[in-house]
Scaffold this active site. Structure first.
Site, PDB file in Angstrom:
ATOM      1  N   GLU A   1      32.170  -6.573  -5.340  1.00 14.41           N
ATOM      2  CA  GLU A   1      33.513  -7.279  -5.635  1.00 14.41           C
ATOM      3  C   GLU A   1      33.787  -8.484  -4.905  1.00 14.41           C
ATOM      4  O   GLU A   1      34.187  -9.511  -5.408  1.00 14.41           O
ATOM      5  CB  GLU A   1      34.548  -6.166  -5.486  1.00 14.41           C
ATOM      6  CG  GLU A   1      34.638  -5.072  -6.213  1.00 14.41           C
ATOM      7  CD  GLU A   1      35.889  -4.248  -5.918  1.00 14.41           C
ATOM      8  OE1 GLU A   1      37.011  -4.591  -5.484  1.00 14.41           O
ATOM      9  OE2 GLU A   1      35.499  -2.827  -6.017  1.00 14.41           O
TER      10      GLU A   1
ATOM     11  N   ASP B   1      33.547  -1.014  -5.002  1.00 18.78           N
ATOM     12  CA  ASP B   1      33.965  -0.237  -3.996  1.00 18.78           C
ATOM     13  C   ASP B   1      33.822   1.250  -4.205  1.00 18.78           C
ATOM     14  O   ASP B   1      34.157   1.795  -5.395  1.00 18.78           O
ATOM     15  CB  ASP B   1      35.382  -0.498  -3.677  1.00 18.78           C
ATOM     16  CG  ASP B   1      35.453  -1.843  -2.788  1.00 18.78           C
ATOM     17  OD1 ASP B   1      34.288  -2.158  -2.355  1.00 18.78           O
ATOM     18  OD2 ASP B   1      36.442  -2.416  -2.786  1.00 18.78           O
TER      19      ASP B   1
ATOM     20  N   ASP C   1      35.857   3.917  -4.514  1.00 15.44           N
ATOM     21  CA  ASP C   1      36.954   4.589  -4.753  1.00 15.44           C
ATOM     22  C   ASP C   1      37.278   4.736  -6.446  1.00 15.44           C
ATOM     23  O   ASP C   1      36.394   3.898  -7.294  1.00 15.44           O
ATOM     24  CB  ASP C   1      38.053   4.075  -4.236  1.00 15.44           C
ATOM     25  CG  ASP C   1      38.396   2.625  -4.384  1.00 15.44           C
ATOM     26  OD1 ASP C   1      37.743   1.955  -5.050  1.00 15.44           O
ATOM     27  OD2 ASP C   1      39.090   2.104  -3.437  1.00 15.44           O
TER      28      ASP C   1
ATOM     29  N   GLU D   1      39.490   2.642  -8.025  1.00 10.75           N
ATOM     30  CA  GLU D   1      39.576   1.252  -8.677  1.00 10.75           C
ATOM     31  C   GLU D   1      38.235   0.710  -8.815  1.00 10.75           C
ATOM     32  O   GLU D   1      38.025  -0.257  -9.605  1.00 10.75           O
ATOM     33  CB  GLU D   1      40.511   0.792  -7.389  1.00 10.75           C
ATOM     34  CG  GLU D   1      40.905  -0.826  -7.897  1.00 10.75           C
ATOM     35  CD  GLU D   1      41.978  -1.419  -6.909  1.00 10.75           C
ATOM     36  OE1 GLU D   1      42.671  -2.444  -7.399  1.00 10.75           O
ATOM     37  OE2 GLU D   1      42.195  -0.823  -5.792  1.00 10.75           O
TER      38      GLU D   1
ATOM     39  N   TYR E   1      34.039   1.742   4.925  1.00  9.29           N
ATOM     40  CA  TYR E   1      35.275   1.565   4.051  1.00  9.29           C
ATOM     41  C   TYR E   1      36.405   1.715   4.523  1.00  9.29           C
ATOM     42  O   TYR E   1      36.606   2.954   5.035  1.00  9.29           O
ATOM     43  CB  TYR E   1      34.995   2.302   2.533  1.00  9.29           C
ATOM     44  CG  TYR E   1      35.794   1.773   1.396  1.00  9.29           C
ATOM     45  CD1 TYR E   1      35.867   0.399   1.131  1.00  9.29           C
ATOM     46  CD2 TYR E   1      36.423   2.580   0.805  1.00  9.29           C
ATOM     47  CE1 TYR E   1      36.495  -0.221   0.017  1.00  9.29           C
ATOM     48  CE2 TYR E   1      36.963   2.175  -0.489  1.00  9.29           C
ATOM     49  CZ  TYR E   1      37.197   1.060  -0.892  1.00  9.29           C
ATOM     50  OH  TYR E   1      37.751   0.326  -1.782  1.00  9.29           O
TER      51      TYR E   1
ATOM     52  N   ARG F   1      39.420   2.063   2.916  1.00 16.28           N
ATOM     53  CA  ARG F   1      40.438   2.778   1.938  1.00 16.28           C
ATOM     54  C   ARG F   1      40.078   4.052   1.638  1.00 16.28           C
ATOM     55  O   ARG F   1      39.378   4.703   0.924  1.00 16.28           O
ATOM     56  CB  ARG F   1      40.467   2.151   0.569  1.00 16.28           C
ATOM     57  CG  ARG F   1      41.322   0.906   0.589  1.00 16.28           C
ATOM     58  CD  ARG F   1      41.405   0.222  -0.988  1.00 16.28           C
ATOM     59  NE  ARG F   1      42.150  -1.051  -0.677  1.00 16.28           N
ATOM     60  CZ  ARG F   1      41.542  -2.197  -0.627  1.00 16.28           C
ATOM     61  NH1 ARG F   1      40.213  -2.261  -0.584  1.00 16.28           N
ATOM     62  NH2 ARG F   1      42.209  -3.324  -0.427  1.00 16.28           N
TER      63      ARG F   1
ATOM     64  N   HIS G   1      34.440   8.986   1.761  1.00 16.86           N
ATOM     65  CA  HIS G   1      34.385  10.526   2.067  1.00 16.86           C
ATOM     66  C   HIS G   1      34.151  10.301   3.505  1.00 16.86           C
ATOM     67  O   HIS G   1      33.493  11.328   4.257  1.00 16.86           O
ATOM     68  CB  HIS G   1      33.273  11.252   1.372  1.00 16.86           C
ATOM     69  CG  HIS G   1      33.229  11.121  -0.001  1.00 16.86           C
ATOM     70  ND1 HIS G   1      34.227  11.874  -0.523  1.00 16.86           N
ATOM     71  CD2 HIS G   1      32.682  10.466  -1.235  1.00 16.86           C
ATOM     72  CE1 HIS G   1      34.114  11.734  -1.978  1.00 16.86           C
ATOM     73  NE2 HIS G   1      33.610  10.847  -2.222  1.00 16.86           N
TER      74      HIS G   1
END
Length: 904
Positions: free
Chosen positions: A9, A96, A98, A100, A321, A323, A367
């Site tokens: 991204e 990413d 997740d 999204e 990560y 988030r 995770h």
């Protein structure tokens, strides 16, 4: 030769990956989302224009089919990726980890339609080992995760696009509603209402200053004749009345009388000494939510600022990560952290692996907790890799992750109980508490509220002198274990519930399961940009528009803004992500209803749109003279106060920057009275012969020289008359001609700065009186200093580092403990008991009283020495900034431009 095409991204992440993957892979960045639902009419495809759902972008009657459009600034990116596909052996989608990110991978796959093999790879840290492992364990795009994310997007689009037009019809244009946004606004509004309903209560207590073994400490009266002495929580917040009859309440007179009695009853006796070992456990490593909370508390960062810094750190490959709602660490991270702890602090500070259980239901983002990718990269070893906000956030993450694996801190808490004889011999019990750190454990790495653990360890200890049951307390000079130095009545007041900050609002949203932690930063940013909330320091204050909006939503869309509604939505999205609920079943029920208790969004919107009755308002009460209701309403130009049905003299706009809790019925009537009375003449300026008026405007009361010219439709606009705002808290009716002319003379040019010759000015601002040099501002201690401060004092003040405001300007200062005299310049030297302990001030420089120094021993000579030392070593030697060129835009134009930028 064909090589794999790896798509991420972020351009920063692409550069980081290219650095260690080399020429074996071609790495490209999508730069976030590549397509979305249309943002405005110009983005609606020609084929969809004219259709009922065209601007919505969702055909609700055709299985909620979304019609996506490629963002105009991503067309070139897609074109470049399609070109790169010609030489690609395969495509690796590395967005990413997740929902999204999964959705972005699906959109890329749908747009690019590659004819070569496609694999989805997921990694939670940007290291060579993690990325190569992800490539080896690749998978396909997870359609369940995509469905969950697309369902969220469609649901939120329906909520915003269907509810917002109802707000435009009944309240004001350009307002918006959102599934999580509106609930967040409701929380901020309801906290403000609690503050408004709060009634202050006053109570008194006694504090004894004692000494022993050369150490001073404070003991507080806790029991009086067997009854506990009242504290703040014993009073009802809504009434200010005592809610507990089983406590003793002291007023000023009774506290003073009791103090006299107790002084005469010396000696006192130590009636209890309790020592209790305490173990303090480290906190788990950060999740998204806890990182935002801690960065707000310790660094003063907004949630958005924290996440922006964390994103850059992740893209640079130095943290995992960011988030995530998990507190677990990988086995590799656990081993690395253990080696780092033993190497930096010693074997005694590592007691083995600590594992934390994730408390958030169905944690589904990354995770692993947020941690450094390399524990050996301590904050002091990062060099020039990153600076500023990123460096401060990295330090927070590193320290928290390391501390989470360290041993417990071992403390010893001591409580001393001292009993004196009161009126009629009634026992009066004082207690003092102390704390000693026996073994710091994790506190060596991470001390809450301090950026310097080594320096702060001593501050965390409160040492009490050794004493035992039966020891006497006497006056200084007598032979006793403890000496009474002072006994003073202390006045206290209950305080209203604090307003939400970014930290406390994020915590509340997470505790109630409202939205996802990864969205909290954007939610807070949105409600600020749309002017439902504004900041007062760290506090989030609702606007009057937010009050009216919340009243309307609670009346007509109550279910949508209930605290558990969005939580139930999140649970269903989790079911979709796990493959346990069909996406269409969920969307149909949400929009059309379930045929039972839930009517569906469509029916709720139609009912709200077609409602009958007056336009929404927020009631303040009734005018005691006319009996007419006093209301807050929202019009085309913003919120306003209305009496009865309005009309001449019965409407007025509340001043900008007014908190609703501080604006009730009394203030509204005063505003209407002032507005209807019109300008008040206070006199004539002897220099110009012009009349001086006091007026009340959008930004509060002000004085004006000369009359306001009539508006012209064509030609050159007449010059605006000179105006000056009143200092906060200054009643408009008290302004005299002399005061008005002094205010109109501002800003006052004190002189030219000796370093660059630029002017140094003083004036009143939003946060009180200040001095200014270029872009540098410093607050003044009093209003009189605006007119009296000398150039030398102003230059010295500007050299001092900025001090945080500890109270709003206009709030009552704590009374000083002692006035010691005056310095050679005539300024009073006073001793105060501040938030962080006793300090001395001359009105410009503050100097902390060293620990252990008895306050009664401080002389004027000592105070002047301490202030001189602080002024000498606390000054900043940076050259002052040169004044910047003024913007060509007038203030009003700047305001309009700014508003135009932030509205979405």
């Amino acid at each position: 030769m064909a090589i794999p095409l790896l798509i991420v991204e972020s351009p920063t992440k692409a550069r980081t990956l290219s650095g260690f993957l080399g020429s074996k892979y071609r790495v490209m960045a999508s730069v976030g989302h590549v397509r979305d639902l249309p943002n405005n009419a110009s983005e609606v495809p020609e084929a969809n224009k004219g259709k009922e759902w065209g601007s919505l972008g969702i055909d609700v009657d055709n299985d909620f089919q979304p019609h996506y459009v490629i963002s105009s600034d991503r067309r070139g990116t897609i074109r470049d990726m399609k070109a790169a596909l010609k030489d690609a052996s395969e495509v690796l989608l590395a967005t990413d980890p997740d929902r999204e990110g999964e959705s972005i991978s699906w959109h890329l796959l749908d747009l690019l339609k590659p004819k070569v093999p496609v694999r989805r790879i997921v990694f939670h840290e940007i290291t060579e080992e993690a990325v190569l492992d992800a490539i080896e364990h690749s998978r396909g795009v997870d359609r369940n995760l995509v469905d969950a994310q697309e369902s969220r997007r469609i649901l939120d689009r329906l909520f915003g696009y269907k509810v917002s037009p109802v707000l435009w019809k009944w309240i004001a244009p350009k307002l918006s509603a959102g599934r999580v946004q509106s609930v967040a606004v409701r929380l901020v509004v309801e906290r403000e209402e609690e503050r408004k309903a709060f009634r202050k209560a006053g109570f008194w207590n006694l504090e004894a200053t004692l000494s022993g073994e050369g150490r001073e400490f404070t003991a507080t009266l806790v029991r009086l004749d067997g009854k506990r002495v009242a504290i703040g929580k014993d009073f009802d917040a809504a009434t200010g009345k005592l809610g507990n009859e089983d406590v003793a309440v002291l007023d000023g007179a009774s506290a003073a009388a009791l103090a006299e009695t107790l002084r005469a009853s010396i000696p006192w006796e130590v009636t209890g000494v309790e020592e209790k070992p305490v173990t303090q456990h480290p906190a788990p490593p950060f999740t998204t939510s806890t990182l935002q909370q801690e960065a707000n508390r310790k660094l003063g960062f907004s949630a958005d600022k924290t996440m922006s810094a964390a994103q850059k750190l992740f893209d640079s490959g130095v943290i995992t990560y960011h988030r995530t709602d998990s507190t677990t660490l990988s086995d590799k991270a656990l081993q690395e952290s253990g080696r780092t702890i033993r190497g930096m602090y010693g074997d005694a500070y590592y007691g083995g692996v600590r594992r934390y259980r994730t408390k958030v239901k169905n944690a589904q983002e990354a995770h692993e907790a947020i941690r450094p990718t390399d524990f050996s990269l301590a904050p002091d070893k990062t060099g020039s890799r990153f600076h500023g906000n990123e460096a401060r956030v990295y330090e927070l993450i590193w320290k928290r992750a390391v501390a989470s694996q360290m041993t417990d801190a071992k403390l010893l808490r001591t409580t001393v109980e001292i009993t004196a004889a009161g009126v009629g011999g009634a026992p009066c019990v004082f207690t003092a508490s102390g704390k000693v750190i026996r073994f710091p454990g994790y506190l060596r790495a991470y001390v809450e509220g301090s950026d310097d653990p080594a320096a702060d360890l001593g501050d965390r200890e409160t040492l009490l002198p050794a004493c035992k049951k039966g020891d006497r307390v006497s006056l200084p000079g007598d032979e006793a274990a403890l000496a009474l130095l002072d006994l003073s009545p202390k006045s206290h007041e209950t305080t209203p519930p604090p307003r939400y900050t970014d930290a406390s609002l994020v915590k509340r949203l997470e505790d109630d399961g409202i939205g996802r932690p990864s969205t909290y930063a954007s939610i807070i940013k949105t409600i600020l940009e749309r002017e439902y909330v504004w900041r007062q320091g760290k506090a989030l204050v609702p606007t009057f528009t937010a009050l009216v909006l919340t009243v309307f939503l609670k009346e007509h869309f109550r279910t949508l803004v209930e605290l558990d509604f969005t939580g139930r939505i999140e649970e269903k999205l989790d079911l979709i992500s796990n493959g346990d609920l069909e996406r269409l079943v969920f969307l149909r029920e949400f929009y059309f209803g379930d045929g039972q208790d839930w009517p569906g969004l469509k029916n709720m919107v139609e009912k709200g749109r077609d409602r009958r009755g007056d336009y929404p308002s927020y009631p303040l009460g009734e005018d005691p003279v006319t009996g007419d209701p006093i209301l807050i309403k929202v019009g085309r130009y913003g919120p306003y106060v209305q009496r009865g049905t309005g009309g001449e003299g019965n409407t007025a706009s509340p001043p900008d920057g007014t908190a609703p809790a501080d604006f009730g019925l009394k203030e509204a009537i005063e505003l209407l009275t002032t507005k209807s009375a019109g300008p008040r003449i206070v006199g004539v300026d002897p220099k110009t012969g012009m009349t001086v008026f006091t007026m009340d405007g959008r930004f509060g009361p002000y004085v004006q020289l000369g009359e306001t010219p009539e508006k012209v439709t064509k030609g050159k606009k007449p010059p605006k008359p000179r105006r000056a705002s009143l200092p906060k808290g200054e009643p408009i009716e008290s302004i005299t001609l002399e005061t008005a002319l002094r205010l109109l003379s501002l800003p006052r040019e004190i002189g030219l700065h000796p370093e660059d010759g630029a002017p140094v000015e003083s004036n009143f601002g939003r946060f009180g009186p200040y001095v200014k040099h270029g872009d540098e501002f410093r607050s003044l201690e009093s209003e009189e200093q605006v007119f009296a401060i000398t150039l030398g004092d102003a230059v010295e003040l500007l050299r001092q580092p900025k001090r945080a405001r500890k109270r709003p300007f206009g709030a009552a200062k704590s009374p000083h403990l002692k006035e010691l005299g005056a310095n050679p310049a005539g300024a009073a030297i006073r001793l105060f008991d501040g938030r962080y302990g006793p300090y001395l001030t001359d009105g410009v420089v503050n100097a902390t009283v060293p620990k252990g120094v008895p306050l009664e021993s401080i002389t004027l000579e000592n105070a002047l020495e301490l202030l001189a030392e602080k002024a000498a070593k606390g000054t900043s030697k940076r050259p002052a900034k040169r004044p910047t060129k003024r913007s060509a835009k007038r203030p009003a134009e700047k305001l309009r431009a700014r508003k135009g930028k932030t509205k979405t």
